[in-house]
Design a protein around this motif. Structure first.
Motif, PDB file in Angstrom:
ATOM      1  N   PRO A 167       0.815  -1.228   0.000  1.00 20.95           N
ATOM      2  CA  PRO A 167       0.000   0.000   0.000  1.00 20.95           C
ATOM      3  C   PRO A 167       0.842   1.268   0.000  1.00 20.95           C
ATOM      4  CG  PRO A 167      -0.801  -1.584   1.627  1.00 20.95           C
ATOM      5  CD  PRO A 167       0.521  -2.103   1.151  1.00 20.95           C
ATOM      6  N   THR A 170       2.752   1.552  -3.675  1.00 17.94           N
ATOM      7  CA  THR A 170       1.851   1.844  -4.797  1.00 17.94           C
ATOM      8  C   THR A 170       1.151   3.192  -4.628  1.00 17.94           C
ATOM      9  OG1 THR A 170       0.085   0.551  -3.730  1.00 17.94           O
ATOM     10  CG2 THR A 170       1.490  -0.589  -5.319  1.00 17.94           C
ATOM     11  N   SER A 199      -3.426  -4.176  -3.895  1.00 15.26           N
ATOM     12  CA  SER A 199      -3.149  -2.765  -4.169  1.00 15.26           C
ATOM     13  C   SER A 199      -2.955  -2.587  -5.672  1.00 15.26           C
ATOM     14  CB  SER A 199      -1.874  -2.305  -3.449  1.00 15.26           C
ATOM     15  OG  SER A 199      -1.996  -2.432  -2.051  1.00 15.26           O
TER      16      SER A 199
END
Length: 871
Positions: A167, A170, A199
């Protein structure tokens, strides 16, 4: 020039342009059509130490802004003299360094092999460690995102680390591509629902553990015959997800799950949990966890009452030489990715799996000690290709579009890697679904051998014990809607299919190995839902339009026939395919390569395309481009001519070659035709000689090819012309002729190594041994494996489209086609097979070989590869 030493990789934009020119009647635009084609790669077989790496490219002009991406995630500018920044994030210290360090090292070697991107070096920066933990992943990710110049990260090795890292990475607009993560939570449930930890911008080349759980369940229940099992995990997304996938699949097979318990990662006393598990007296215990907890379970389980005879099993988290060396793991079973990569070649670097292993051992003094080295290498080259495709030059600076990097990876299809053919789905799953189970031989000295001690192979549409039989495909609902009718096979009768290849005459050398492969494939496959498979009377396509038409008329007169494996020659298929498919039958060829039979690879059907026609052989648009690149870039020849005989195969391939050659900057000095039955080639050769070509390509069959090779050197103007032919005469018979010594031949890449056909469990090596035992020699032409895979695909399609009505087998003709239409990720002798909308299912990998000369060297010449190509 039998020892070529140069390698080259086409830039993304140049490949798109080249393919546009080669495609027949295609209209290539500047939009998304080019996105799905990964960067083309070619590689001569023995790169010199002094050559630039295959990724090296000089910066383009400032006005060249052809690239992927729309700028929505921002751009990264790399100024002249600076390096492109990527990072590697794997477990490289602690108990799980044995798992992550081979991946880390694979990243380093891949970057070395790939070389520069548009003239810019690639820098890995400071070494990072995911510690195989959530905390380790989070801490390292925070370090990564603090550097806004970083474009992407190869990692993590452990799924638990990725849950925290993905998370963060990205969200910063970077991409994360892992060679070791396998938890379904990170991608999807393989049914269209994103996992809880998915993600956008995350990808992986490792498999999804829903496949691994199913594989181990099938092995335990079907192969070991154990009907009760338990599982232990440690709460990590990888361990819990895989344990759950195993127990779910096991219960669905009919097994009894007697326990599902958890330990803590730092536990050393496992007796309390093992005692709980023992209460159910399981026949098998699966504990897909990491070290050191896995050490203690394996050591203590046999001493717990009720587990003395329980079979112990673990997974790829401890599929390492370190763990296999422990005395308590002797005899244990381990699931993990199929590592039988053979001579699989990474298309971006031209390196094979064997090349990589040699380089790894030279650099680090040992072989990789865990399972995901190939995945780490391929993850790295995919990221570098994505950066190349998403970048452009602005003066002396390189500009990389972050969204373009994702766009490239979102559209990867048919990329050739060390692990095989790579296709990325909508949730970042790009890896193979092929799983193996190995058994530990025992002893530190046998640890590497144990990694190769495969006892069971699995892929989603079929699995096999290494010396056993194949369970049938089971589907709740058969394929098909009845629109083409059904065939009923009564009890005691056989399923009827036919083989139609050139088995007599001048082209028997080409077609007979395909015919024999069909026979062996049927023997290996066995019955279809308890029914024998019958090939009927022997048929011959005569490698001609007339032969194809006559045989097809015989076939369609028998309404019980469901499908045909053939033809070997494209000219025969032009006549046969319309008749066979109009009768509702399916036709799948192992030898046809003419683009006219399928498509121009840009969405337009070929003039001879028939719905219901498929092939495992390549499309000759690839072969023409490959030979053009070889002549122009590797041999350095600037002028070339071509001769064909009017056949769809020969004319189509000659045209593909000359179009591609001209697009590269070469001069086409002649394009002429002969008749198939001509013996005096001097008039046509004199016409060709007027242009004094440096190379002459004549992709025709025997006997015409015999006369051209014999007569060309005696024609003034052709004395020094390099002679080249193609796979129609890539036979031991033709290579044995004295006039063909030194000639070059293009054709399908036959370096199949230990590729395994998922429907039969047979490897390419197994097939060759069986062929030689049955026929007294090895296959004398190039498409034997394609014929084998075409046969098993047809048989799988019949299984998938059929059901039992009492004692009668009912096969839905439309269902056979529906199965083939949706085929993706099928593991065959030729590699991973994916069928497109026009029936092209074959690999695009092409090689060029040079004939050593002499009948005694004919087989060796087939393996004398001097150039490799993969688009």
């Amino acid at each position: 020039m039998s020892n070529l030493k140069k390698s080259a990789r086409l830039p993304f934009s140049l490949f798109a342009a080249l393919l546009c020119v080669v495609l027949v009647a295609a209209a290539c635009g500047d939009g998304d059509e080019a996105v799905t084609a990964p960067t083309a790669t070619t590689a001569a077989e023995t790169p010199a130490a002094t050559d630039e790496p295959s990724g090296t490219e000089e910066p383009g002009p400032a006005e060249d802004m052809t690239h992927l991406g729309d700028g929505s995630l921002g751009e990264v500018r790399v100024e002249a003299g600076d390096a492109i920044q990527v990072r590697s994030l794997n477990a490289i210290t602690g108990d799980n360094a044995n798992f992550g360090l081979p991946i880390e090292r694979a990243v380093v070697l891949a970057i070395e092999d790939y070389g520069r991107i548009k003239g810019f070096d690639v820098d890995l920066g400071t070494t990072l460690d995911d510690l195989c933990s959530n905390d380790g992943g989070q801490a390292a990710a925070q370090t990564v995102v603090a550097d806004t110049d970083v474009i992407g990260v190869i990692g993590t090795s452990c799924s638990g680390a990725a849950v925290a890292a993905a998370p963060l990475i990205t969200a910063a607009g970077m991409v994360l591509i892992s060679g070791g993560n396998t938890s379904p939570a990170l991608t999807s449930d393989l049914a269209g629902t994103a996992g809880p930890n998915y993600s956008v911008g995350y990808y992986r080349t490792a498999h999804n553990d829903l496949f691994q759980g199913e594989a181990m369940a099938e092995f335990v229940f079907n192969e070991l015959g154990i009907d009760s099992a338990a599982a232990i995990h440690d709460g990590d997304p990888y361990t819990q997800g895989l344990a759950q996938a195993f127990t779910d699949a096991y219960a669905k097979l009919g097994g009894t799950v007697t326990g599902f318990s958890a330990v803590n990662k730092d536990d050393t006393d496992m007796v309390p949990v093992l005692t709980e598990i023992a209460a159910g007296t399981p026949g098998a215990l699966f504990f897909p966890i990491f070290q050191p907890a896995a050490d203690f379970i394996a050591d203590q389980a046999p001493g717990v009452a009720g587990l003395e005879e329980t079979v112990l099993m673990a997974a790829d988290g401890v599929l390492t030489t370190n763990y296999l060396s422990l005395p308590q793991t002797v005899g244990m079973y381990f699931s993990g990715p199929d590592q039988r990569f053979g001579d699989n070649t990474n298309q971006s670097t031209g390196k094979t799996a064997n090349d990589f292993l040699a380089a790894y051992e030279a650099a680090y003094g040992e072989r990789p000690g865990s399972a995901f080295w190939g995945h780490g290498y391929d993850a790295t080259t995919l990221l570098l290709e994505a950066i190349d495709a998403a970048s452009y030059m602005d003066g002396d600076a390189l500009v990389v579009d972050r969204a373009g990097v994702r766009e490239f990876l979102d559209n990867v299809e048919g990329y050739s890697g060390l692990i095989g053919t790579i296709n990325c789905d909508n949730f970042g799953d790009c890896g193979s679904s092929r799983i193996t189970v190995i058994q530990n031989i025992g002893g530190e000295e046998n640890a590497e051998a144990s990694l190769d001690n495969v006892v069971f192979s699995f892929s989603p549409l079929g699995s096999a014990a290494e010396a056993g039989s194949i369970p049938p495909i089971e589907l709740e609902t058969p394929f098909g809607d009845g629109s083409l009718g059904v065939v009923r096979v009564e009890a005691g009768d056989a399923v009827q299919i036919r083989s139609l290849n050139a088995i007599t005459g001048d082209s028997a050398n080409f077609g007979l190995p395909i015919e024999r492969a069909v026979v062996l494939a049927i023997e290996d496959y066995g019955q279809v839902r308890g029914f024998d498979v019958d090939l009927g009377a022997t048929l011959d396509d005569l490698c001609s339009n007339d032969g194809g038409q006559a045989a097809a008329q015989t076939i369609v007169a028998d309404s019980d026939v469901m499908g045909v494996i053939g033809t070997s020659c494209s000219g025969a298929a032009v006549a046969a395919a319309p008749l066979v498919t109009a009768a509702g039958m399916t036709m799948i060829s192992g030898g046809n390569t003419s683009p006219a039979l399928t498509s121009d690879l840009a969405g337009t059907a070929g003039p001879n395309y028939s719905v219901g026609y498929y092939r495992t052989a390549h499309n000759d648009l690839f072969q023409g481009a490959a030979m053009a690149l070889f002549v122009y870039n590797e041999l350095g020849i600037g002028t070339a001519a071509a001769i064909h005989d009017g056949d769809p195969y020969t004319q189509g391939l000659a045209q593909a070659f000359t179009d591609a050659f001209a697009d590269l900057g070469g001069t086409v000095t002649g394009f002429s035709a002969v008749n198939k039955d001509d013996t005096d080639m001097v008039p046509v050769l004199t016409e060709i000689a007027a242009g004094t070509p440096g190379a002459l390509f004549f992709p025709i069959f025997q006997p015409a090819a015999d006369f051209i090779a014999d007569q060309a050197p005696g024609v003034p103007g052709l004395e020094d012309t390099v002679l080249m032919a193609a796979d129609g005469v890539l036979t031991t018979n033709y290579l044995s002729l004295p006039q063909t010594v030194g000639m070059y031949f293009s054709g399908p890449d036959q370096r199949f190594g230990d590729n395994v056909n998922q429907s039969t469990g047979k490897s390419a090596v197994d097939f060759l041994a069986a062929y030689e035992a049955a026929y007294g020699d090895r296959p004398g032409s190039a498409f034997w494996a394609h014929g084998y895979d075409a046969t098993t695909l047809l048989l799988d399609a019949i299984v998938a489209a059929s059901w039992l009505d009492g004692d009668t087998l009912v096969v839905d003709r439309q269902g056979v086609r529906d199965y083939l239409n949706q085929l993706r990720g099928y593991s065959g002798l030729i590699g991973t097979i994916n069928c497109d909308d026009f029936g092209d299912c074959g690999s695009s990998r092409i090689t060029v070989i040079q004939n050593i000369g002499g009948a005694e060297n004919a087989e060796a010449s087939i393996g004398n590869v001097v150039f490799s190509y993969a688009p």
